[in-house]
Design a protein around this motif. Structure first.
Motif, PDB file in Angstrom:
ATOM      1  N   ASN A  51       0.832  -1.203   0.000  1.00  0.00           N
ATOM      2  CA  ASN A  51       0.000   0.000   0.000  1.00  0.00           C
ATOM      3  C   ASN A  51       0.864   1.250   0.000  1.00  0.00           C
ATOM      4  OD1 ASN A  51      -2.137  -1.737   0.178  1.00  0.00           O
ATOM      5  ND2 ASN A  51      -2.807  -1.066   2.190  1.00  0.00           N
ATOM      6  N   PHE A  52       0.313   2.296  -0.569  1.00  0.00           N
ATOM      7  CA  PHE A  52       0.985   3.589  -0.646  1.00  0.00           C
ATOM      8  C   PHE A  52       0.452   4.546   0.398  1.00  0.00           C
ATOM      9  CE2 PHE A  52       2.370   2.171  -4.720  1.00  0.00           C
ATOM     10  CZ  PHE A  52       3.453   2.951  -5.061  1.00  0.00           C
ATOM     11  N   TYR A  53       1.299   5.474   0.815  1.00  0.00           N
ATOM     12  CA  TYR A  53       0.886   6.693   1.487  1.00  0.00           C
ATOM     13  C   TYR A  53       1.026   7.798   0.444  1.00  0.00           C
ATOM     14  CZ  TYR A  53       0.887   5.145   6.417  1.00  0.00           C
ATOM     15  OH  TYR A  53       0.612   4.545   7.630  1.00  0.00           O
ATOM     16  N   ASN A  54       0.019   8.665   0.360  1.00  0.00           N
ATOM     17  CA  ASN A  54       0.034   9.768  -0.597  1.00  0.00           C
ATOM     18  C   ASN A  54      -0.422  11.054   0.074  1.00  0.00           C
ATOM     19  OD1 ASN A  54      -0.850   7.219  -2.432  1.00  0.00           O
ATOM     20  ND2 ASN A  54       0.401   8.657  -3.589  1.00  0.00           N
ATOM     21  N   LEU A  55       0.079  12.166  -0.417  1.00  0.00           N
ATOM     22  CA  LEU A  55      -0.393  13.485  -0.033  1.00  0.00           C
ATOM     23  C   LEU A  55      -0.083  14.462  -1.145  1.00  0.00           C
ATOM     24  CD1 LEU A  55       1.856  15.509   2.341  1.00  0.00           C
ATOM     25  CD2 LEU A  55       2.620  13.299   1.534  1.00  0.00           C
ATOM     26  N   VAL A  56      -0.633  15.657  -1.022  1.00  0.00           N
ATOM     27  CA  VAL A  56      -0.391  16.731  -1.982  1.00  0.00           C
ATOM     28  C   VAL A  56       0.212  17.904  -1.227  1.00  0.00           C
ATOM     29  CG1 VAL A  56      -1.517  18.390  -3.521  1.00  0.00           C
ATOM     30  CG2 VAL A  56      -2.211  15.994  -3.552  1.00  0.00           C
ATOM     31  N   VAL A  57       1.141  18.572  -1.874  1.00  0.00           N
ATOM     32  CA  VAL A  57       1.814  19.742  -1.309  1.00  0.00           C
ATOM     33  C   VAL A  57       1.574  20.929  -2.233  1.00  0.00           C
ATOM     34  CG1 VAL A  57       4.092  20.744  -0.853  1.00  0.00           C
ATOM     35  CG2 VAL A  57       3.588  18.416  -0.112  1.00  0.00           C
ATOM     36  N   SER A  58       1.319  22.069  -1.628  1.00  0.00           N
ATOM     37  CA  SER A  58       1.184  23.329  -2.353  1.00  0.00           C
ATOM     38  C   SER A  58       2.333  24.230  -1.917  1.00  0.00           C
ATOM     39  CB  SER A  58      -0.158  23.978  -2.001  1.00  0.00           C
ATOM     40  OG  SER A  58      -0.224  25.293  -2.501  1.00  0.00           O
ATOM     41  N   GLY A  59       2.882  24.970  -2.859  1.00  0.00           N
ATOM     42  CA  GLY A  59       3.941  25.909  -2.513  1.00  0.00           C
ATOM     43  C   GLY A  59       4.174  26.876  -3.656  1.00  0.00           C
ATOM     44  N   ILE A  60       5.045  27.834  -3.422  1.00  0.00           N
ATOM     45  CA  ILE A  60       5.417  28.776  -4.477  1.00  0.00           C
ATOM     46  C   ILE A  60       6.906  28.625  -4.782  1.00  0.00           C
ATOM     47  CG2 ILE A  60       3.574  30.464  -4.099  1.00  0.00           C
ATOM     48  CD1 ILE A  60       5.541  32.096  -2.418  1.00  0.00           C
ATOM     49  N   THR A  61       7.235  28.877  -6.035  1.00  0.00           N
ATOM     50  CA  THR A  61       8.625  28.735  -6.455  1.00  0.00           C
ATOM     51  C   THR A  61       8.974  29.784  -7.504  1.00  0.00           C
ATOM     52  OG1 THR A  61      10.274  27.195  -7.357  1.00  0.00           O
ATOM     53  CG2 THR A  61       8.038  27.045  -8.275  1.00  0.00           C
ATOM     54  N   GLU A  62      10.248  30.132  -7.540  1.00  0.00           N
ATOM     55  CA  GLU A  62      10.795  30.983  -8.604  1.00  0.00           C
ATOM     56  C   GLU A  62      11.355  30.130  -9.732  1.00  0.00           C
ATOM     57  OE1 GLU A  62      13.848  33.313  -6.715  1.00  0.00           O
ATOM     58  OE2 GLU A  62      12.431  34.846  -6.091  1.00  0.00           O
ATOM     59  N   LEU A  63      11.480  28.826  -9.496  1.00  0.00           N
ATOM     60  CA  LEU A  63      12.115  27.950 -10.479  1.00  0.00           C
ATOM     61  C   LEU A  63      11.243  27.767 -11.716  1.00  0.00           C
ATOM     62  CD1 LEU A  63      13.372  25.115  -8.094  1.00  0.00           C
ATOM     63  CD2 LEU A  63      14.749  26.937  -9.139  1.00  0.00           C
TER      64      LEU A  63
END
Length: 174
Positions: A51-63
């Motif tokens: 089984n997997f663990y999953n999540l989503v991340v939000s962020g800001i980047t200049e890249l």
């Protein structure tokens, strides 16, 4: 370079807590204004294994997009993703959205098609970024999740990062 809001999907089915924590620690050095969804456990989809663990991340980047993707591959590599003797999938990090970009960028399809196909991506997106519009579907992630007919099994799991619970207790007891 202007700041761009990104949504990233993270998953692991080997040493899940360790690898997701290492991934989040590395992403914290790469992104500003980083926020995390609750963590979900699901059966493997399109992959034989635990089984997997999953999540989503939000962020800001200049890249720029391709530089961000390159750095994500380094984070995956640092956590055993490409090791010849690896067991399972230690760490997978996918760019789900990069601002409102739509199209194929050197093989990277945006928004990532899995955002509409997999519950382990769409449910965390609906919780973390409910009002964000999917640039192709034309409605927000909360509406997409509410109206989805995805039949994958997944469930919220307790997960701490830097002393904070990512998954609210109320979600664990629903």
């Amino acid at each position: 370079m202007p700041l761009t809001r990104v949504l990233l999907g993270l998953g692991s089915n080997n040493r899940r807590e360790h690898n997701l924590t290492a991934g989040l620690d590395a992403l914290e050095q790469l992104l500003g204004d980083m926020r995390c969804s609750p963590v979900f456990e699901s059966l493997a989809v399109g992959y034989k294994g635990d089984n997997f663990y999953n999540l989503v991340v939000s962020g800001i980047t200049e890249l720029p997009l391709m530089e961000l993707d390159r750095r994500l591959k380094f984070i995956e590599a640092d956590n055993g993703r490409y090791a010849p003797d690896r067991k399972g999938l230690p760490l997978d990090i996918d760019v789900l959205m990069y601002g409102n970009l739509v199209g194929n960028f050197h093989g990277l399809e945006l928004p990532r098609p899995e955002t509409l196909k997999n519950a382990f991506v769409l449910w965390p997106l609906a919780l973390l970024a409910p009002d964000v519009q999917h640039p192709i579907a034309g409605c927000n992630f909360a509406e997409l999740w509410r109206d989805s007919a995805i039949e994958q099994k997944l469930w919220p799991v307790a997960f701490q990062w830097k002393g904070a619970e990512l998954t609210p207790l109320a979600l664990l007891h629903d």
